[in-house]
Design a protein around this motif. Structure first.
Motif, PDB file in Angstrom:
ATOM      1  N   TRP A 275      -3.027   4.760  -9.221  1.00  0.00           N
ATOM      2  CA  TRP A 275      -2.456   4.174  -8.010  1.00  0.00           C
ATOM      3  C   TRP A 275      -2.060   2.715  -8.238  1.00  0.00           C
ATOM      4  O   TRP A 275      -0.981   2.293  -7.829  1.00  0.00           O
ATOM      5  N   MET A 276      -2.900   1.961  -8.910  1.00  0.00           N
ATOM      6  CA  MET A 276      -2.692   0.527  -9.075  1.00  0.00           C
ATOM      7  C   MET A 276      -1.438   0.232  -9.899  1.00  0.00           C
ATOM      8  O   MET A 276      -0.614  -0.601  -9.526  1.00  0.00           O
TER       9      MET A 276
ATOM     10  N   ASP B  99       8.463   3.218  -9.180  1.00  0.00           N
ATOM     11  CA  ASP B  99       9.613   2.573  -8.544  1.00  0.00           C
ATOM     12  C   ASP B  99      10.617   2.094  -9.580  1.00  0.00           C
ATOM     13  O   ASP B  99      11.828   2.142  -9.360  1.00  0.00           O
ATOM     14  N   ARG B 100      10.139   1.624 -10.711  1.00  0.00           N
ATOM     15  CA  ARG B 100      11.035   1.084 -11.734  1.00  0.00           C
ATOM     16  C   ARG B 100      11.676   2.179 -12.580  1.00  0.00           C
ATOM     17  O   ARG B 100      12.877   2.127 -12.877  1.00  0.00           O
ATOM     18  N   LEU B 101      10.890   3.176 -12.972  1.00  0.00           N
ATOM     19  CA  LEU B 101      11.408   4.233 -13.833  1.00  0.00           C
ATOM     20  C   LEU B 101      12.118   5.332 -13.069  1.00  0.00           C
ATOM     21  O   LEU B 101      12.965   6.035 -13.637  1.00  0.00           O
ATOM     22  N   GLY B 102      11.764   5.501 -11.798  1.00  0.00           N
ATOM     23  CA  GLY B 102      12.257   6.634 -11.032  1.00  0.00           C
ATOM     24  C   GLY B 102      11.290   7.797 -11.161  1.00  0.00           C
ATOM     25  O   GLY B 102      10.574   7.910 -12.172  1.00  0.00           O
ATOM     26  N   PRO B 103      11.233   8.685 -10.157  1.00  0.00           N
ATOM     27  CA  PRO B 103      10.233   9.766 -10.159  1.00  0.00           C
ATOM     28  C   PRO B 103      10.295  10.669 -11.387  1.00  0.00           C
ATOM     29  O   PRO B 103       9.260  10.983 -11.975  1.00  0.00           O
ATOM     30  N   GLN B 104      11.493  11.097 -11.781  1.00  0.00           N
ATOM     31  CA  GLN B 104      11.595  12.042 -12.891  1.00  0.00           C
ATOM     32  C   GLN B 104      11.145  11.419 -14.204  1.00  0.00           C
ATOM     33  O   GLN B 104      10.339  12.004 -14.938  1.00  0.00           O
TER      34      GLN B 104
ATOM     35  N   PHE C 188       0.806  -1.210   0.000  1.00  0.00           N
ATOM     36  CA  PHE C 188       0.000   0.000   0.000  1.00  0.00           C
ATOM     37  C   PHE C 188       0.848   1.274   0.000  1.00  0.00           C
ATOM     38  O   PHE C 188       0.305   2.371   0.062  1.00  0.00           O
ATOM     39  N   ARG C 189       2.182   1.128  -0.057  1.00  0.00           N
ATOM     40  CA  ARG C 189       3.042   2.299  -0.108  1.00  0.00           C
ATOM     41  C   ARG C 189       2.850   3.009  -1.445  1.00  0.00           C
ATOM     42  O   ARG C 189       2.835   2.378  -2.499  1.00  0.00           O
ATOM     43  N   THR C 190       2.705   4.315  -1.392  1.00  0.00           N
ATOM     44  CA  THR C 190       2.494   5.094  -2.606  1.00  0.00           C
ATOM     45  C   THR C 190       3.665   6.043  -2.801  1.00  0.00           C
ATOM     46  O   THR C 190       3.894   6.912  -1.963  1.00  0.00           O
ATOM     47  N   PRO C 191       4.427   5.900  -3.901  1.00  0.00           N
ATOM     48  CA  PRO C 191       5.580   6.784  -4.133  1.00  0.00           C
ATOM     49  C   PRO C 191       5.136   8.215  -4.382  1.00  0.00           C
ATOM     50  O   PRO C 191       3.969   8.480  -4.691  1.00  0.00           O
ATOM     51  N   PRO C 192       6.067   9.176  -4.279  1.00  0.00           N
ATOM     52  CA  PRO C 192       5.677  10.598  -4.211  1.00  0.00           C
ATOM     53  C   PRO C 192       4.960  11.148  -5.431  1.00  0.00           C
ATOM     54  O   PRO C 192       3.998  11.908  -5.284  1.00  0.00           O
ATOM     55  N   ILE C 193       5.400  10.813  -6.641  1.00  0.00           N
ATOM     56  CA  ILE C 193       4.766  11.395  -7.826  1.00  0.00           C
ATOM     57  C   ILE C 193       3.329  10.904  -7.958  1.00  0.00           C
ATOM     58  O   ILE C 193       2.408  11.701  -8.191  1.00  0.00           O
ATOM     59  N   VAL C 194       3.118   9.606  -7.785  1.00  0.00           N
ATOM     60  CA  VAL C 194       1.762   9.062  -7.858  1.00  0.00           C
ATOM     61  C   VAL C 194       0.886   9.679  -6.779  1.00  0.00           C
ATOM     62  O   VAL C 194      -0.248  10.104  -7.043  1.00  0.00           O
ATOM     63  N   LYS C 195       1.401   9.749  -5.577  1.00  0.00           N
ATOM     64  CA  LYS C 195       0.628  10.311  -4.467  1.00  0.00           C
ATOM     65  C   LYS C 195       0.245  11.761  -4.747  1.00  0.00           C
ATOM     66  O   LYS C 195      -0.923  12.164  -4.565  1.00  0.00           O
ATOM     67  N   ASN C 196       1.196  12.566  -5.205  1.00  0.00           N
ATOM     68  CA  ASN C 196       0.914  13.978  -5.445  1.00  0.00           C
ATOM     69  C   ASN C 196      -0.020  14.182  -6.633  1.00  0.00           C
ATOM     70  O   ASN C 196      -0.857  15.096  -6.624  1.00  0.00           O
ATOM     71  N   LEU C 197       0.100  13.352  -7.665  1.00  0.00           N
ATOM     72  CA  LEU C 197      -0.839  13.446  -8.783  1.00  0.00           C
ATOM     73  C   LEU C 197      -2.266  13.166  -8.327  1.00  0.00           C
ATOM     74  O   LEU C 197      -3.206  13.862  -8.725  1.00  0.00           O
ATOM     75  N   ILE C 198      -2.428  12.154  -7.495  1.00  0.00           N
ATOM     76  CA  ILE C 198      -3.763  11.828  -6.988  1.00  0.00           C
ATOM     77  C   ILE C 198      -4.299  12.969  -6.139  1.00  0.00           C
ATOM     78  O   ILE C 198      -5.463  13.390  -6.287  1.00  0.00           O
ATOM     79  N   ILE C 199      -3.463  13.517  -5.253  1.00  0.00           N
ATOM     80  CA  ILE C 199      -3.897  14.621  -4.386  1.00  0.00           C
ATOM     81  C   ILE C 199      -4.331  15.819  -5.219  1.00  0.00           C
ATOM     82  O   ILE C 199      -5.395  16.416  -4.984  1.00  0.00           O
ATOM     83  N   VAL C 200      -3.531  16.200  -6.208  1.00  0.00           N
ATOM     84  CA  VAL C 200      -3.842  17.367  -7.036  1.00  0.00           C
ATOM     85  C   VAL C 200      -5.145  17.148  -7.808  1.00  0.00           C
ATOM     86  O   VAL C 200      -6.013  18.033  -7.866  1.00  0.00           O
ATOM     87  N   ASN C 201      -5.307  15.974  -8.403  1.00  0.00           N
ATOM     88  CA  ASN C 201      -6.535  15.686  -9.140  1.00  0.00           C
ATOM     89  C   ASN C 201      -7.767  15.744  -8.252  1.00  0.00           C
ATOM     90  O   ASN C 201      -8.802  16.293  -8.643  1.00  0.00           O
ATOM     91  N   VAL C 202      -7.664  15.180  -7.058  1.00  0.00           N
ATOM     92  CA  VAL C 202      -8.803  15.181  -6.143  1.00  0.00           C
ATOM     93  C   VAL C 202      -9.126  16.597  -5.678  1.00  0.00           C
ATOM     94  O   VAL C 202     -10.297  17.004  -5.647  1.00  0.00           O
ATOM     95  N   LEU C 203      -8.108  17.373  -5.325  1.00  0.00           N
ATOM     96  CA  LEU C 203      -8.336  18.741  -4.861  1.00  0.00           C
ATOM     97  C   LEU C 203      -8.958  19.604  -5.955  1.00  0.00           C
ATOM     98  O   LEU C 203      -9.863  20.401  -5.677  1.00  0.00           O
TER      99      LEU C 203
END
Length: 203
Positions: A75-76, A83-88, A5-20
């Motif tokens: 998220w899925m 994790d595989r490609l790296g955040p950038q 259930f760990r969510t890396p930073p880019i995915v997490k922030n994209l979800i937060i921005v879309n929801v907001l």
């Protein structure tokens, strides 16, 4: 926390921005009006078109279900890919798929004369993630409702692409930008091949 259930930073922030953004447009009429005027993607010759709409359209959604399914898929599949490609590189991939999806849908609109098109949603970018997951983890098992058994990711991606092409070509499901979904997958595939040839990724 369970690592699943760990969510890396880019995915997490994209979800937060879309929801907001969705909450703001749903609850504040002035924000909704600004988003409709400046952030939806309009036809290139429309007086309301602006170049930044190729980015901003990805953060607007037409309803709770539209938002939920896009963010769930982000998220899925996005966690493993980031994790595989790296955040950038993951962020570059996501944006390229989203912009490419819009370009492909507009190209089809030009061919068919459907110049009244308006695009919103992260679906094209998310379909690019689905394509990448199928390419990088082709034998991973995915449960797809209502099937009672899992299928391999590669078959799911191929089947989904075929359905989107069919719907887009026949106009079976009007109101959905099916060619944007196909375009997100296509641009994602091209970018993955480019990175692979440059030795940036392996699959």
């Amino acid at each position: 926390m369970n690592p699943y259930f760990r969510t890396p930073p880019i995915v997490k922030n994209l979800i937060i921005v879309n929801v907001l953004i969705y909450i703001a447009t749903a609850l504040i009429p002035s924000v909704e009006a600004i988003a409709a005027r400046y952030c939806q993607l309009y036809w290139l010759e429309s007086p309301w078109f602006h170049s930044w709409q190729f980015i901003t359209y990805m953060f607007l959604h037409g309803g709770v279900s539209h938002l939920f399914f896009n963010m769930f898929a982000l998220w899925m599949f996005g966690r493993t890919l980031e994790d595989r490609l790296g955040p950038q590189r993951f962020m570059i991939y996501y944006v390229v798929c989203g912009v490419g999806a819009a370009l492909f849908q507009l190209f089809v609109a030009w061919l068919t004369g459907d110049t009244g098109i308006i695009l919103i949603g992260a679906s094209g970018a998310v379909m690019g993630l689905l394509l990448a997951f199928g390419v990088m983890y082709p034998n991973s098992q995915i449960f797809v409702f209502p099937l009672p058994f899992p299928i391999k990711a590669k078959w799911f991606v191929l089947g989904y692409a075929a359905i989107e092409l069919f719907y887009g070509a026949t106009g079976f499901d009007l109101g959905v930008a099916h060619f944007a979904h196909v375009g997100g997958m296509l641009w994602g595939w091209l970018l993955l091949l480019y990175w692979k040839r440059r030795g940036k990724i392996w699959f």
